[in-house]
Design a protein around this motif. Structure first.
Motif, PDB file in Angstrom:
ATOM      1  N   PRO A  48       0.741  -1.260   0.148  1.00 23.85           N
ATOM      2  CA  PRO A  48      -0.115   0.058  -0.083  1.00 23.85           C
ATOM      3  C   PRO A  48       0.866   1.292   0.149  1.00 23.85           C
ATOM      4  O   PRO A  48       1.993   1.239   0.417  1.00 23.85           O
ATOM      5  N   ARG A  49      -0.008   2.284  -0.416  1.00 23.20           N
ATOM      6  CA  ARG A  49       0.707   3.572  -0.650  1.00 23.20           C
ATOM      7  C   ARG A  49      -0.184   4.544   0.292  1.00 23.20           C
ATOM      8  O   ARG A  49      -1.471   4.754   0.123  1.00 23.20           O
ATOM      9  N   LEU A  50       0.658   5.286   1.344  1.00 23.88           N
ATOM     10  CA  LEU A  50      -0.366   6.059   2.190  1.00 23.88           C
ATOM     11  C   LEU A  50      -0.176   7.458   1.489  1.00 23.88           C
ATOM     12  O   LEU A  50       1.072   7.982   1.288  1.00 23.88           O
ATOM     13  N   LEU A  51      -1.231   8.312   1.525  1.00 23.75           N
ATOM     14  CA  LEU A  51      -1.296   9.448   0.900  1.00 23.75           C
ATOM     15  C   LEU A  51      -1.961  10.767   1.884  1.00 23.75           C
ATOM     16  O   LEU A  51      -2.790  10.145   2.680  1.00 23.75           O
ATOM     17  N   LYS A 127      15.097   5.931 -10.780  1.00 21.25           N
ATOM     18  CA  LYS A 127      16.274   5.004 -10.781  1.00 21.25           C
ATOM     19  C   LYS A 127      16.303   4.251  -9.614  1.00 21.25           C
ATOM     20  O   LYS A 127      16.471   2.913  -9.529  1.00 21.25           O
ATOM     21  N   SER A 128      15.972   4.765  -8.340  1.00 23.11           N
ATOM     22  CA  SER A 128      16.160   3.913  -7.113  1.00 23.11           C
ATOM     23  C   SER A 128      14.945   3.053  -7.091  1.00 23.11           C
ATOM     24  O   SER A 128      14.940   1.855  -6.694  1.00 23.11           O
ATOM     25  N   TRP A 129      13.726   3.637  -7.287  1.00 19.30           N
ATOM     26  CA  TRP A 129      12.444   2.645  -7.276  1.00 19.30           C
ATOM     27  C   TRP A 129      12.719   1.690  -8.286  1.00 19.30           C
ATOM     28  O   TRP A 129      12.146   0.567  -7.951  1.00 19.30           O
ATOM     29  N   ALA A 130      13.437   1.748  -9.445  1.00 15.43           N
ATOM     30  CA  ALA A 130      13.477   0.625 -10.330  1.00 15.43           C
ATOM     31  C   ALA A 130      13.863  -0.652  -9.841  1.00 15.43           C
ATOM     32  O   ALA A 130      13.715  -1.779  -9.945  1.00 15.43           O
ATOM     33  N   SER A 131      15.081  -0.418  -8.606  1.00 10.45           N
ATOM     34  CA  SER A 131      15.763  -1.699  -8.159  1.00 10.45           C
ATOM     35  C   SER A 131      14.678  -2.376  -7.197  1.00 10.45           C
ATOM     36  O   SER A 131      14.948  -3.588  -6.952  1.00 10.45           O
ATOM     37  N   LEU A 132      13.633  -1.861  -7.036  1.00  9.02           N
ATOM     38  CA  LEU A 132      12.639  -2.338  -6.162  1.00  9.02           C
ATOM     39  C   LEU A 132      11.416  -3.250  -6.939  1.00  9.02           C
ATOM     40  O   LEU A 132      10.509  -3.856  -6.298  1.00  9.02           O
ATOM     41  N   ALA A 133      11.549  -3.224  -8.378  1.00  6.95           N
ATOM     42  CA  ALA A 133      10.575  -3.556  -9.163  1.00  6.95           C
ATOM     43  C   ALA A 133      10.082  -4.967  -8.644  1.00  6.95           C
ATOM     44  O   ALA A 133       9.011  -5.505  -8.483  1.00  6.95           O
ATOM     45  N   ILE A 176       5.854   1.562 -11.713  1.00  6.96           N
ATOM     46  CA  ILE A 176       5.886   1.634  -9.996  1.00  6.96           C
ATOM     47  C   ILE A 176       4.559   1.928  -9.380  1.00  6.96           C
ATOM     48  O   ILE A 176       4.251   1.317  -8.350  1.00  6.96           O
ATOM     49  N   HIS A 177       3.852   3.118  -9.739  1.00 11.65           N
ATOM     50  CA  HIS A 177       2.490   3.069  -9.268  1.00 11.65           C
ATOM     51  C   HIS A 177       1.603   1.983  -9.214  1.00 11.65           C
ATOM     52  O   HIS A 177       0.981   1.560  -8.210  1.00 11.65           O
ATOM     53  N   SER A 178       1.654   1.101 -10.295  1.00 14.96           N
ATOM     54  CA  SER A 178       1.076  -0.106 -10.425  1.00 14.96           C
ATOM     55  C   SER A 178       1.357  -1.076  -9.556  1.00 14.96           C
ATOM     56  O   SER A 178       0.576  -1.922  -9.082  1.00 14.96           O
ATOM     57  N   ARG A 179       2.550  -0.877  -9.062  1.00 16.80           N
ATOM     58  CA  ARG A 179       3.138  -1.924  -7.918  1.00 16.80           C
ATOM     59  C   ARG A 179       2.837  -1.568  -6.523  1.00 16.80           C
ATOM     60  O   ARG A 179       2.863  -2.196  -5.573  1.00 16.80           O
ATOM     61  N   LEU A 180       2.310  -0.260  -6.512  1.00 14.69           N
ATOM     62  CA  LEU A 180       2.051   0.204  -5.013  1.00 14.69           C
ATOM     63  C   LEU A 180       0.662   0.589  -4.842  1.00 14.69           C
ATOM     64  O   LEU A 180       0.216   1.649  -4.822  1.00 14.69           O
ATOM     65  N   GLN A 181       0.011  -0.391  -4.668  1.00 19.30           N
ATOM     66  CA  GLN A 181      -1.604  -0.306  -4.536  1.00 19.30           C
ATOM     67  C   GLN A 181      -1.657  -1.163  -3.188  1.00 19.30           C
ATOM     68  O   GLN A 181      -1.251  -2.073  -2.987  1.00 19.30           O
ATOM     69  N   PRO A 182      -3.044  -0.859  -2.666  1.00 16.97           N
ATOM     70  CA  PRO A 182      -3.911   0.231  -2.788  1.00 16.97           C
ATOM     71  C   PRO A 182      -3.237   1.575  -2.386  1.00 16.97           C
ATOM     72  O   PRO A 182      -2.273   1.708  -1.825  1.00 16.97           O
ATOM     73  N   GLN A 183      -4.050   2.614  -3.075  1.00 18.84           N
ATOM     74  CA  GLN A 183      -3.622   3.823  -2.462  1.00 18.84           C
ATOM     75  C   GLN A 183      -4.731   4.389  -1.164  1.00 18.84           C
ATOM     76  O   GLN A 183      -6.062   4.362  -1.676  1.00 18.84           O
ATOM     77  N   ILE A 184      -3.892   4.554  -0.088  1.00 22.71           N
ATOM     78  CA  ILE A 184      -5.052   4.674   1.265  1.00 22.71           C
ATOM     79  C   ILE A 184      -4.943   6.339   1.319  1.00 22.71           C
ATOM     80  O   ILE A 184      -3.589   6.650   1.733  1.00 22.71           O
ATOM     81  N   LEU A 185      -5.960   7.030   1.583  1.00 21.99           N
ATOM     82  CA  LEU A 185      -5.889   8.374   1.947  1.00 21.99           C
ATOM     83  C   LEU A 185      -6.177   8.547   3.262  1.00 21.99           C
ATOM     84  O   LEU A 185      -7.124   8.086   3.766  1.00 21.99           O
ATOM     85  N   ILE A 186      -5.106   9.493   3.924  1.00 21.35           N
ATOM     86  CA  ILE A 186      -5.484   9.780   5.522  1.00 21.35           C
ATOM     87  C   ILE A 186      -6.066  11.219   5.065  1.00 21.35           C
ATOM     88  O   ILE A 186      -5.374  12.214   4.818  1.00 21.35           O
ATOM     89  N   ASP A 187      -7.270  11.363   5.872  1.00 24.81           N
ATOM     90  CA  ASP A 187      -7.826  12.769   5.602  1.00 24.81           C
ATOM     91  C   ASP A 187      -7.904  13.381   6.941  1.00 24.81           C
ATOM     92  O   ASP A 187      -7.356  12.888   7.921  1.00 24.81           O
ATOM     93  N   PHE A 188      -8.373  14.537   7.074  1.00 24.16           N
ATOM     94  CA  PHE A 188      -8.387  15.385   8.349  1.00 24.16           C
ATOM     95  C   PHE A 188      -9.422  14.370   9.279  1.00 24.16           C
ATOM     96  O   PHE A 188     -10.268  13.846   8.691  1.00 24.16           O
TER      97      PHE A 188
END
Ligand SMILES: Nc1ncnc2c1ncn2[C@@H]1O[C@H](COP(=O)(O)OP(=O)(O)OP(=O)(O)O)[C@@H](O)[C@H]1O
Ligand SMILES: [Mg+2]
Length: 273
Positions: A48-51, A127-133, A176-188
């Protein structure tokens, strides 16, 4: 602590210990826990990706979530200078004739079956992210060019990336985005939650200051201003210090704290409803 992988001795990082309690905002937390769970043998955990705005609690939630799983947590703070080897393995000169291989927090988590927080992930380049694919898809391994070894992730390994919404970040490519799923939004948070968060973080504050700062934050959220819990904590903490130092009443200290922490524009949210 060291481990031996394919004949290479690797020095592992220590897990991070933070005194953190997650208060309220259970929906986002459930979304994180769901992403990490594994249904059965053929299933895989997600990455997951926290936004959310700076200071809404992304790093705190990632850490608290990992602790809920009962795992050790390894935080890797990404910056513009983070190179691919910083994510994996770096060679360090130990003596005239000897190199020592040091595993990143990420690789240490992969080996130990811990949770890795890739904090502020979009501060580092593609470039750094690519090493994690390969790590982020069903292969679940990384290859260190420096040490010449392949490292497989422990089945308990989990990863979460936090991303910041400000200008000093990279736009990451689609693969990279497609490998970092889901996107979880933290709201107020809602008012009661926000008050509870302030209380948790400032247990030594009086109720009046906490209530005042909560009102301030709620009015700012309603006006779509980007002040977050962190700003509220800074204001309340500083007001408490000012009050102690100057002996001024709560209201005067709060006004000064808002002015000195957030600037004059913020004062417009300081009048109590
Ligand atoms: N739900 C919550 N429970 C407890 N503390 C919280 C919560 N939300 C925010 N906080 C507090 O708010 C502050 C900011 O949180 P944190 O550092 O996690 O934000 P962030 O989103 O990672 O910020 P940045 O974008 O700058 O990295 C911390 O002191 C944290 O303890
Ligand atoms: Mg953070």
């Amino acid at each position: 602590m060291t481990v031996n992988i394919e004949g290479i001795e690797l020095h592992l990082a220590h897990p991070d210990e933070l005194a953190v309690t997650w208060v309220g905002q259970e929906e986002a937390m459930r979304q994180l826990m769901a992403a990490w769970m594994v249904l059965e043998d053929r299933d895989m955990p997600m990455n997951p990706r926290l936004l959310g705005k700076p200071g809404v609690g992304k790093t705190t939630m990632a850490y608290a979530g990992a602790k809920r799983l009962g795992r050790d947590v390894y935080i890797l703070q990404a910056t513009v200078d983070t190179r691919p080897e910083d994510l994996l393995i770096t060679p360090v000169i130990e003596s005239a004739s000897k190199l020592k291989y040091v595993a990143s927090p990420l690789v240490s988590a992969m080996i130990r079956g811990g949770v890795s927080i890739l904090d502020e992930g979009n501060r580092m380049s593609e470039k750094s992210w690519a090493s994690l694919a390969p790590l982020l898809d069903n292969r679940r391994y990384v290859e260190s060019i420096v040490a010449g070894i392949k490292i497989k992730a422990h089945p308990n390994f989990r990863l979460v990336a936090t991303m910041n919404e400000d200008s000093s970040t990279f736009d990451l490519p689609e693969y990279i985005h497609s490998r970092l799923q889901p996107q979880i939004l933290i709201d107020f948070p809602e008012r009661e939650e926000e008050l509870a968060i302030l209380r948790e973080n400032l247990p030594f504050s009086n109720e009046d200051i906490l209530q005042y700062v909560t009102d301030f934050l709620q009015q700012a959220h309603a006006a779509d201003e980007s002040y977050t819990v962190r700003d509220g904590l800074n204001v309340a903490r500083y007001a408490l210090k000012l009050r102690h130092e100057t002996g001024e009443p709560d209201r005067a200290s709060l006004r000064s704290a808002i002015l000195l922490v957030l600037g004059e524009e913020a004062l417009r949210y300081s009048i109590r409803r």
